[in-house]
Design an enzyme around this catalytic site. Structure first.
Site, mmCIF file in Angstrom:
data_model
loop_
_atom_site.group_PDB
_atom_site.id
_atom_site.type_symbol
_atom_site.label_atom_id
_atom_site.label_comp_id
_atom_site.label_asym_id
_atom_site.label_seq_id
_atom_site.Cartn_x
_atom_site.Cartn_y
_atom_site.Cartn_z
ATOM 1 N N SER A 97 0.822 -1.219 0.000
ATOM 2 C CA SER A 97 0.000 0.000 0.000
ATOM 3 C C SER A 97 0.857 1.272 0.000
ATOM 4 O O SER A 97 1.631 1.483 -0.914
ATOM 5 C CB SER A 97 -0.948 -0.056 1.202
ATOM 6 O OG SER A 97 -1.877 0.976 1.133
ATOM 7 N N ASP A 239 -1.595 5.980 -4.061
ATOM 8 C CA ASP A 239 -0.521 5.208 -3.424
ATOM 9 C C ASP A 239 -0.288 3.946 -4.286
ATOM 10 O O ASP A 239 -0.854 3.832 -5.376
ATOM 11 C CB ASP A 239 -0.854 4.896 -1.962
ATOM 12 C CG ASP A 239 -2.075 4.011 -1.797
ATOM 13 O OD1 ASP A 239 -2.895 3.948 -2.738
ATOM 14 O OD2 ASP A 239 -2.231 3.378 -0.735
ATOM 15 N N ASP A 241 -1.238 0.877 -4.236
ATOM 16 C CA ASP A 241 -2.336 -0.034 -4.589
ATOM 17 C C ASP A 241 -3.620 0.720 -4.930
ATOM 18 O O ASP A 241 -4.686 0.113 -5.055
ATOM 19 C CB ASP A 241 -2.580 -1.076 -3.482
ATOM 20 C CG ASP A 241 -3.085 -0.461 -2.192
ATOM 21 O OD1 ASP A 241 -2.806 0.734 -1.950
ATOM 22 O OD2 ASP A 241 -3.763 -1.159 -1.420
ATOM 23 N N ASP A 243 -5.857 2.524 -3.620
ATOM 24 C CA ASP A 243 -7.108 2.686 -2.869
ATOM 25 C C ASP A 243 -7.247 4.134 -2.394
ATOM 26 O O ASP A 243 -8.316 4.535 -1.950
ATOM 27 C CB ASP A 243 -7.215 1.684 -1.699
ATOM 28 C CG ASP A 243 -6.097 1.809 -0.694
ATOM 29 O OD1 ASP A 243 -5.044 2.402 -1.030
ATOM 30 O OD2 ASP A 243 -6.255 1.323 0.439
HETATM 31 MG MG MG Z 1 -3.263 1.759 -0.131
#
Ligand code: MG
Length: 443
Positions: A97, A239, A241, A243
């Site tokens: 992440s 970021d 990943d 999200d």
């Molecule tokens: Mg993340």
């Protein structure tokens, strides 16, 4: 730094130190056993350790009789969406992440696309600790099936949810910085489908991060400069990943991370009124935004799973966290930086305003966020603060939040890094600084 962190948000560590293939294979086997040897989807971000850990995850799952669907590199929200789409029994996301490149992590996902609930992750950790996982014999070992449709399915859902034809007519010029993470494969594609002129920076999905992946102002100077230089309407950053989403205005101003949720809340509530859910340390400006539409705000512990679960149980219309994470229930119950792009562009289109015009309508707030290494136990800190500020109100839902008449300070132990997180907020910089320093002086 601790080399391996096992917590309610998953297992996270420094590659080759705490987080090794041996640890990963045992965690994956524990998850496979916990899921009853069902069908499990696996995805990863772009980190250089992804192949090594993916094969460890596959081995662990296969050893417990799981059928595996390998969806390859994709954002965390794409995997969460895909798990629901395919109606499989769960998933494992391999992604550090917002952590730097030397970290990686496993996130465990339920069949409904939500992260494992705290009691479920406790059960998983106890299976891992006891190491009593039942392995299958050769007859019952299943296969790995590749499925490359996750990204296109996720994008189709986003286009079906938002007014893409209207957005397309605006012909936005957009700069996107995906930090060479998983968003590199998705967000430029979405923007092109929305007829945007796309300027990509750091959209090579190779896992070498050109700046720390946490989308905070200090890491986004290249994006801000590029937006200004090429006269773009907006800049977006994820970021590793994807999200999370952080927004840069057409003047090159990096909006604080909390503003993504504030804008998403306005964008949603103007069309559909209802409950907003966020965590205890997201800006209080959210209550002011909600009050403009006579809507309530409910606050939970910090973490995607707490917010998502509350949103679903209470039928919230939008939610998320102050770190740039927005949850749009029409897509799925998880932070989704990609869907948030479409929501923001739809808002800009329908209001016919610029990003800075929309941001200027938000209630003024000054937030100070700091990470400290821990020198004393958290319970000692809490005790000391409760004695010192006995005249004020506290919120103890997660960590400790001291509510002063003109602002608040929140302290809690991070679940993803070995640090104490402190957030202080007031309506102006002077007050926020005074409150922040007053608490810091006691630590
Ligand atoms: Mg993340």
């Amino acid at each position: 730094m601790t080399a391996l962190m096992i917590s309610p948000s998953g297992v996270r560590g420094i590659v080759g130190q705490g987080l090794t293939p041996e640890v990963v294979v045992r965690f994956a086997a524990s998850f496979g056993y916990w899921s009853g040897g069902g069908t499990v989807a696996v995805g990863s971000d772009t980190r250089t350790s992804r192949e090594m850990f993916k094969h460890a995850v596959l081995a662990g799952l296969l050893s417990t009789g799981c059928q595996v669907i390998d969806v390859e590199i994709c954002p965390t929200p794409t995997l969460q969406f895909m798990i629901e789409e395919l109606q499989v029994d769960g998933g494992i996301m391999i992604s550090g992440s917002h952590n730097p490149a030397e970290w990686n992590a496993l996130k465990f996902i339920r069949s409904d696309g939500l992260f494992l609930y705290p009691d479920q992750i406790e059960k998983l950790i106890s299976l891992y600790d006891k190491n009593v996982i039942k392995r299958q014999t050769w007859r019952d070992i299943k296969t790995v099936q590749k499925d490359a449709s996750a990204i296109s399915r996720h994008l189709k859902k986003i286009l079906d949810t938002f007014a893409y034809q209207e957005i397309a007519r605006r012909k936005f010029k957009v700069v996107i910085d995906a930090c060479n993470g998983a968003g590199s494969l998705v967000s430029p594609l979405l923007l092109r489908q929305l007829n945007c002129e796309v300027v990509e920076i750091n959209c090579t999905p190779n896992g070498f991060f050109p700046h720390p992946p946490e989308p905070i102002a200090a890491n986004l100077t290249e994006l801000a400069e590029t937006v200004k230089l090429c006269g773009a309407d907006v800049g977006f950053a994820h970021d590793a990943d994807a999200d999370r989403l952080v927004i840069v205005s057409e003047t090159g101003e990096i909006l604080p991370e909390d503003y993504t949720l504030l804008l998403a809340a306005e964008a949603t509530l103007r069309k559909r009124r209802g409950l907003i859910v966020t965590n205890v340390c997201t800006t209080n400006a959210l209550e002011e935004v909600a009050a403009r539409f006579a809507c309530p705000v409910k606050r939970t512990k910090v973490g995607d799973v707490y917010v998502s679960r509350c949103m679903r149980e209470e039928g919230a219309v939008v939610g998320g966290e102050g770190n740039g994470g927005v949850i749009i229930p029409e897509i799925h119950y998880g932070r989704d930086g990609i869907a948030a792009i479409a929501l923001i562009l739809e808002y800009l289109t329908e209001e016919n305003k610029s990003v800075s015009q929309l941001a200027s309508r938000l209630p003024p707030r000054w937030t100070i966020k700091e990470k400290l290494s821990l020198k004393q136990s958290f319970s000692d800190i809490r005790k000391k603060l409760q004695e010192e500020f006995a005249d004020y109100e506290f919120d103890l839902i997660d960590g400790i939040k001291i509510i002063f008449p003109k602002g608040w300070v929140h302290l809690r132990l991070s679940r993803t890094e070995p640090v104490l997180r402190i957030i202080s907020e007031a309506k102006n910089e002077g007050t926020a600084t005074i409150l922040h320093q007053r608490v810091l002086s006691l630590l």
